[in-house]
Design an enzyme around this catalytic site. Structure first.
Site, short mmCIF file in Angstrom:
data_model
loop_
_atom_site.label_atom_id
_atom_site.label_comp_id
_atom_site.label_asym_id
_atom_site.label_seq_id
_atom_site.Cartn_x
_atom_site.Cartn_y
_atom_site.Cartn_z
N SER A 127 0.83 -1.20 0.00
CA SER A 127 0.00 0.00 0.00
C SER A 127 0.87 1.25 0.00
O SER A 127 1.98 1.26 0.54
CB SER A 127 -0.88 0.00 1.25
N TYR A 152 -2.18 -0.35 10.45
CA TYR A 152 -2.35 -1.01 9.15
C TYR A 152 -1.16 -0.73 8.25
O TYR A 152 -0.53 -1.65 7.71
CB TYR A 152 -3.64 -0.54 8.47
N LYS A 156 2.02 -3.28 6.84
CA LYS A 156 2.45 -3.46 5.46
C LYS A 156 3.95 -3.19 5.32
O LYS A 156 4.67 -3.93 4.64
CB LYS A 156 1.66 -2.53 4.52
#
Length: 348
Positions: A127, A152, A156
């Site tokens: 991302s 989050y 990643k």
């Protein structure tokens, strides 16, 4: 064309199910592993309806090494597309350990089993959040990967670090079968398959702009909140890079085809290279639905920035990939899916 077998973790989810379509239509064989925590098996039934081909479906968790070992024992897996993971930014701030256990822990277990079976090709669903908040609106792959503002994004970045370290270790060891790792950093995937049969079906109230707007358009939600209209942008609202989900998964196939001539680890942005504002998105939905989208302007959210978009030129040079679909395609395909499936995959 290929008859190679690809393991797609999280393959019943929004992006994973679209990837299954493109893989099957390119004559890859597909094995899906999904625990259905944020997806539905119905998506794979619709993949079969669209393609006329049946992906193998195994319900299980990517953190379960025995399930993974059984898959690699039973199927001759060529490479893995790793989509499985949790992705709600707000939830990750409330439940950080859940995100680290799922996203980082799942990646660790997966690569350990892959190495055990000598399958060392992986495409990782990453991302643009790994870039944090750099002092630029145009994101290139040369930006430092640090400073993600939520668990989050951090999960990643941590998973990327694990994969980078694996590839680097093989170089140091002069391994004859080195890891081949491709990190694909998504910007904002939207849209749906042109058939209207599969699309994004979030659990509960959507966290992202497009599914929220589409649920307002279909009457499931009352109105949209626009967080700030005083940014230094074209109309004062935030500008983001949106990419059609079909363009996105075609980027994965381009990455898959590039394995033959590479080793080590490569990272690519997958984005359109330009942005659209929140009000431009609303206007596009109003054009395609012939309805007004009710919205209210509210205060900015902490951490939001005015504008960002991808520099996708590296993917064009090295993968021969670029986006093909425009905003009208993204919105019309989203609306076709939402209007034909107001309750998502729920079967009444």
């Amino acid at each position: 064309m290929s008859d190679k077998c690809i393991l797609v973790t999280g393959g019943a989810g929004y992006i994973g199910s679209h990837a299954c379509i493109e893989l099957l239509q390119a004559n890859y064989r597909v094995v899906v592993l999904d625990n259905l925590s944020n997806s539905k098996a119905e998506s794979l039934a619709r993949v079969e309806k669209i393609t006329g081909k049946v992906p193998v479906f195994i319900q299980g968790d990517v953190r379960d090494s025995q399930v993974l070992s059984d898959i690699f024992t039973q199927y001759d897996i060529y490479a893995v597309m790793h989509f499985a993971g949790l992705k709600a930014v707000g939830e990750s701030c409330l439940l950080p350990t859940k995100y680290y256990q799922n996203n980082v822990g799942g990646t660790l277990v997966l690569v350990e089993v892959m190495a055990k079976f000598g399958v060392k090709k992986i495409i990782f669903s990453s991302s643009a959040t790994v870039y944090g908040e750099p002092d630029t609106v145009k994101y290139t792959e040369t930006l430092p990967v640090y400073g993600a503002t939520n668990p989050y994004g951090k999960s990643k970045a941590m998973s990327e670090d694990i994969l980078k370290d694996l590839a680097a270790a093989d170089v140091l060891a002069n391994d004859k079968m080195p890891w081949k790792v491709i990190l694909l950093r998504y910007f904002n995937p939207i849209g749906a398959h042109i058939s209207g049969l599969i699309g994004e079906d979030p659990n509960g109230t959507p966290n992202n702009l497009i599914p929220y707007v589409s649920q307002v358009a279909v009457g499931k939600l009352e109105r949209l909140s626009v967080f700030g209209d005083d940014y230094p942008t074209i109309d004062g609202t935030g500008v983001r890079d949106y990419i059609h989900v079909v363009d996105l998964v075609k980027g994965h196939l381009a990455a898959l085809q590039s394995f033959e001539g590479m080793s080590g680890c490569k990272a690519y942005n997958l984005g359109a290279g330009k942005g659209y504002s929140v009000l431009q998105i609303i206007a596009a939905f109003e054009r395609h639905t012939d309805n007004k989208i009710p919205y209210q302007i509210v205060a900015r959210r902490i951490g939001d920035i005015a504008e960002n978009y991808a520099d996708p030129s590296l993917a064009l040079r090295e993968l021969n990939w670029q986006t093909e679909k425009n905003l009208d395609d993204m919105v019309s395909d989203t609306w076709r899916w939402q209007s034909q499936n107001p309750n998502g995959y729920e079967v009444n």
